[in-house]
Design an enzyme around this catalytic site. Sequence first.
Site, PDB file in Angstrom:
ATOM      1  N   ASP A  31      -5.443  10.184  50.210  1.00  0.00           N
ATOM      2  CA  ASP A  31      -4.890   9.530  51.404  1.00  0.00           C
ATOM      3  C   ASP A  31      -4.570   8.075  51.075  1.00  0.00           C
ATOM      4  O   ASP A  31      -5.465   7.232  51.007  1.00  0.00           O
ATOM      5  CB  ASP A  31      -5.894   9.628  52.554  1.00  0.00           C
ATOM      6  CG  ASP A  31      -5.386   8.993  53.833  1.00  0.00           C
ATOM      7  OD1 ASP A  31      -4.275   8.434  53.830  1.00  0.00           O
ATOM      8  OD2 ASP A  31      -6.115   9.051  54.844  1.00  0.00           O
ATOM      9  N   HIS A  59       0.449  15.026  28.625  1.00  0.00           N
ATOM     10  CA  HIS A  59      -0.658  15.954  28.366  1.00  0.00           C
ATOM     11  C   HIS A  59      -1.457  15.558  27.129  1.00  0.00           C
ATOM     12  O   HIS A  59      -2.575  16.034  26.925  1.00  0.00           O
ATOM     13  CB  HIS A  59      -0.125  17.379  28.206  1.00  0.00           C
ATOM     14  CG  HIS A  59      -0.995  18.401  28.852  1.00  0.00           C
ATOM     15  ND1 HIS A  59      -2.370  18.296  28.899  1.00  0.00           N
ATOM     16  CD2 HIS A  59      -0.699  19.553  29.510  1.00  0.00           C
ATOM     17  CE1 HIS A  59      -2.870  19.338  29.530  1.00  0.00           C
ATOM     18  NE2 HIS A  59      -1.886  20.108  29.919  1.00  0.00           N
TER      19      HIS A  59
END
Length: 433
Positions: free
Chosen positions: A372, A151
Amino acid sequence: MELKIVSSEIIKPSSPTPQHLRTHKLSVLDQVAGDSLFPVILFYPQACSNDTTKTSDHLKKSLSETLSKYHPFAGRFKDAFSIDCDDSGAVFVEACVAGEMSEILKQPKNDLLEELMPYKLNEKPSVPVNLAAKVTYFGCGGMALCVCFSHVIADITTAANFIKSWVAISRGFSTSNDIPDTFFDCSTVFPPQDFSSFSRNAFADNHSQSAEIITKRFTFDGVKLADLKEKIRKESSSGYQPTRVEAVSAVILGGIMSAEKEGEKFNHTNLVPSVSVNLRNRTNPPLPELSIGNIIQAAITKLPIEKRINYSKLTEQLHGSIRSIDDEYLKKFHAVGEFMNNMQNALIALFDPNNRGFTISSWCRRPLYEADFGWGKPIWVSTAMKHKDVAVLLDSNDGKGIEALVALPKKEMDKFEQDPGILAYASVDTSII
């Protein structure tokens, strides 16, 4: 769920980092981010044939190429101000499960999702990596891919951009040479500060992990969400039409207020929501969309905890606090000598004993469902967390609704679930399939 680790290795960039890019400077926004990894978990129902080795090799090769453009993710922290992009690499773990992926998708509990991570939520990696991935193969042919990002150098926009680039390289649509340079020195816009007197996690203490924290998923389907937005618009004195995120946030905050009022000890008079705002398009000129970093800042507002919950009032107050974060505001907040005072005032508001802090982070409208790799789009995208008083909002898999992961103390979660607004507009821990 009995999960077996097959392998764990370090993936290094396919080409060395150029010398002039070896040092990635941290901005002050990176410095104040919690020193932890956050997971993005993607589920694919038919991701592989029996040859899982071929699938893993394909992922590792394309990950290596992607790291050659996202240099900090293969580097290591040099000090509190920079990362040495030394090509040390990222972690890649391969695991398998004999059972069906549907066992998770029918009842997607936080503890099961945590099993799909390369590290547990409260675990410190033995190797201080900035990125770690884990692929889990199920007996049914399905696959879960979890990518964990530091983060300190990544917000959800950076994470989504990384996954998008990884997908493009994996599919052969792009090579690492085709991907634009992702570097932008945000330290010039948000100058770093000397925080040597305390740890980076000083700003994250309010969301410390605890075994008493319960995380549940609340689904706001598209139809009910549209009805909620229209109801709020009609009740608004200005006729303001809230966004999906604002409407869901209002219901969640209303539920928190109800839980506060029903609690054994009603100690707070105000709810202080902190909403993460993407700053890339709020500066003048705008920052590049591919900027690497934790380029978010909290929009903080103070809401009196009232007996009667007014969603239109809540959404207008949230909208006002978010809209106020513009270029002029940011220049004043980050002006020389002003940041520390402004941050201190914000922390005072959050930690005032009369105030109840609550963080909302939206992952909506990121192209995570477009990921994908060659075996179809994910059937579900989620995350896992154990941070107290946090909600993460994600698009539902149809793109119309919102899934809200909400983490609260157990006793409070029981009351939150019974809030009339939650009961009217959300479903709890519903099946994905």
